[in-house]
Design a protein around this motif. Structure first.
Motif, mmCIF file in Angstrom:
data_model
loop_
_atom_site.group_PDB
_atom_site.id
_atom_site.type_symbol
_atom_site.label_atom_id
_atom_site.label_comp_id
_atom_site.label_asym_id
_atom_site.label_seq_id
_atom_site.Cartn_x
_atom_site.Cartn_y
_atom_site.Cartn_z
ATOM 1 N N ALA A 58 1.631 7.898 -5.697
ATOM 2 C CA ALA A 58 0.466 8.786 -5.680
ATOM 3 C C ALA A 58 0.471 9.641 -6.943
ATOM 4 O O ALA A 58 1.522 9.871 -7.561
ATOM 5 C CB ALA A 58 0.491 9.665 -4.434
ATOM 6 N N ALA B 285 0.830 -1.208 0.000
ATOM 7 C CA ALA B 285 0.000 0.000 0.000
ATOM 8 C C ALA B 285 0.862 1.253 0.000
ATOM 9 O O ALA B 285 0.534 2.254 -0.651
ATOM 10 C CB ALA B 285 -0.929 -0.012 1.209
ATOM 11 N N LYS B 286 1.972 1.214 0.727
ATOM 12 C CA LYS B 286 2.893 2.355 0.756
ATOM 13 C C LYS B 286 3.462 2.610 -0.637
ATOM 14 O O LYS B 286 3.547 3.763 -1.089
ATOM 15 C CB LYS B 286 4.018 2.095 1.751
ATOM 16 C CG LYS B 286 5.036 3.208 1.854
ATOM 17 C CD LYS B 286 6.114 2.858 2.879
ATOM 18 C CE LYS B 286 7.137 3.958 3.035
ATOM 19 N NZ LYS B 286 8.186 3.607 4.029
ATOM 20 N N LYS C 70 -2.008 5.167 -13.147
ATOM 21 C CA LYS C 70 -2.333 4.334 -11.996
ATOM 22 C C LYS C 70 -1.216 3.308 -11.767
ATOM 23 O O LYS C 70 -0.714 2.721 -12.721
ATOM 24 C CB LYS C 70 -3.660 3.595 -12.219
ATOM 25 C CG LYS C 70 -4.851 4.515 -12.440
ATOM 26 C CD LYS C 70 -5.162 5.339 -11.212
ATOM 27 C CE LYS C 70 -6.417 6.173 -11.417
ATOM 28 N NZ LYS C 70 -6.722 7.022 -10.236
ATOM 29 N N LYS D 30 2.127 1.808 -3.572
ATOM 30 C CA LYS D 30 1.089 2.261 -4.507
ATOM 31 C C LYS D 30 0.494 3.616 -4.126
ATOM 32 O O LYS D 30 0.311 4.484 -4.986
ATOM 33 C CB LYS D 30 -0.020 1.212 -4.586
ATOM 34 C CG LYS D 30 0.393 -0.092 -5.244
ATOM 35 C CD LYS D 30 -0.751 -1.099 -5.218
ATOM 36 C CE LYS D 30 -0.381 -2.393 -5.905
ATOM 37 N NZ LYS D 30 -1.472 -3.404 -5.809
ATOM 38 N N ASP D 31 0.176 3.768 -2.854
ATOM 39 C CA ASP D 31 -0.588 4.947 -2.424
ATOM 40 C C ASP D 31 0.267 6.144 -2.042
ATOM 41 O O ASP D 31 -0.213 7.281 -2.058
ATOM 42 C CB ASP D 31 -1.491 4.594 -1.236
ATOM 43 C CG ASP D 31 -2.471 3.473 -1.570
ATOM 44 O OD1 ASP D 31 -2.772 3.291 -2.756
ATOM 45 O OD2 ASP D 31 -2.915 2.773 -0.627
#
Length: 282
Positions: free
Chosen positions: A168, A160-161, A196, A163-164
């Motif tokens: 970002a 998640a880190k 994305k 990707k997000d």
């Protein structure tokens, strides 16, 4: 700044639920550099700052992880010098204010020269300037096989880190590697045509820098313990039984520079000489 926050913040009793400003984060980080800190029974090496202003404790790394990080950083810096990129390679001691309220410290990162040249003095020396980011990041950790599908696992959090946070929409990160040297697996992160992020599992194979790091390839067997374990030992304790290194039976070899006729006692010294002594060679 020290006087301003000394009474306000007790470094030995940090509240991880509290919201901290960028200035407070800098103050806390300056203290952690010069002292040992333990939070909830775990040692803390440094902090990151979440987008909600909360401190994220980062523990010291294990020897195997640090070995991998150091080797990747060294190989990347060799490429940076050899191909004359003139960019900047950083490790987790170099943080980025990647968004307005978030500060992160990738295990390894690369920032191109053109982006470094645009940074202001405030961006270079503090976390108070405008947000900015590298184009390439690496995170190194180890994950149990069972953790890949667990939404609350360490793998899920780092995924998640990647990707997000790193990928970002408002960052400049274009390529990311997640490397598990313990279980020998790697994942590559990039952006699709719609900006994305997506992830591809690559196994334990060489990784290409692609168009983002032209000509750079991470040779996977150069970042493992096997390279050290297979190398001849120069430790006096392990070589004493076979005689001193100055024994006349040990033949010393030399290599010569073809550009200036200088002689060197090792290939490493010759490569170093070519890199820094002959600008037109590498």
């Amino acid at each position: 700044m020290l006087k301003r926050f000394r009474k306000k913040i007790d470094i030995d009793s940090l509240d991880l639920e509290r919201v901290y400003s960028i200035e407070e984060f800098e103050y806390i980080s300056s203290l952690v550099k010069n002292r040992s800190l333990v939070i909830e029974g775990e040692p803390v090496d440094h902090f990151e700052l979440s987008n909600t202003g909360k401190l994220i404790p980062i523990p010291p790394t294990t020897f195997k992880k640090e070995l991998t990080v150091t080797k990747i950083a060294n190989l990347l810096e060799d490429w940076n010098i050899t191909t004359r990129q003139k960019g900047v390679v950083t490790t987790s001691q170099g943080g980025f204010r990647i968004s307005r309220d978030k500060i992160v410290a990738p295990d390894v990162a690369f920032t191109p020269r053109k982006r470094v040249k645009k940074l202001s003095k405030k961006q270079m020396k503090t976390f108070q300037g405008r947000p900015w980011s590298p184009i390439f990041v690496v995170e190194v950790d180890d994950f149990d096989d069972s953790s890949y599908k667990n939404k609350n696992s360490k793998f899920a959090k780092i995924d998640a880190k990647m990707k997000d946070v790193y990928f970002a929409a408002d960052t400049h990160v274009q390529l990311g590697w997640l490397i598990d040297p313990v279980h020998e697996n790697t994942w590559v992160y990039k952006r699709n045509k719609n900006n994305k992020p997506f992830r591809r599992e690559k196994g334990w194979h060489n990784l290409s820098g692609e168009r983002f790091l032209p000509e750079f390839t991470l040779t996977i067997n150069l970042i493992t313990m096997e390279e050290i374990e297979d190398a001849p030992s120069s430790d006096p304790e392990t070589s004493s039984s076979s005689g001193s290194s100055t024994d006349s039976s040990v033949e010393q070899s030399f290599v010569q520079c073809v550009y200036c006729d200088a002689w060197f006692v090792s290939k490493y010294l010759l490569v170093h000489h070519l890199k820094y002594g002959h600008d037109n060679v590498v």
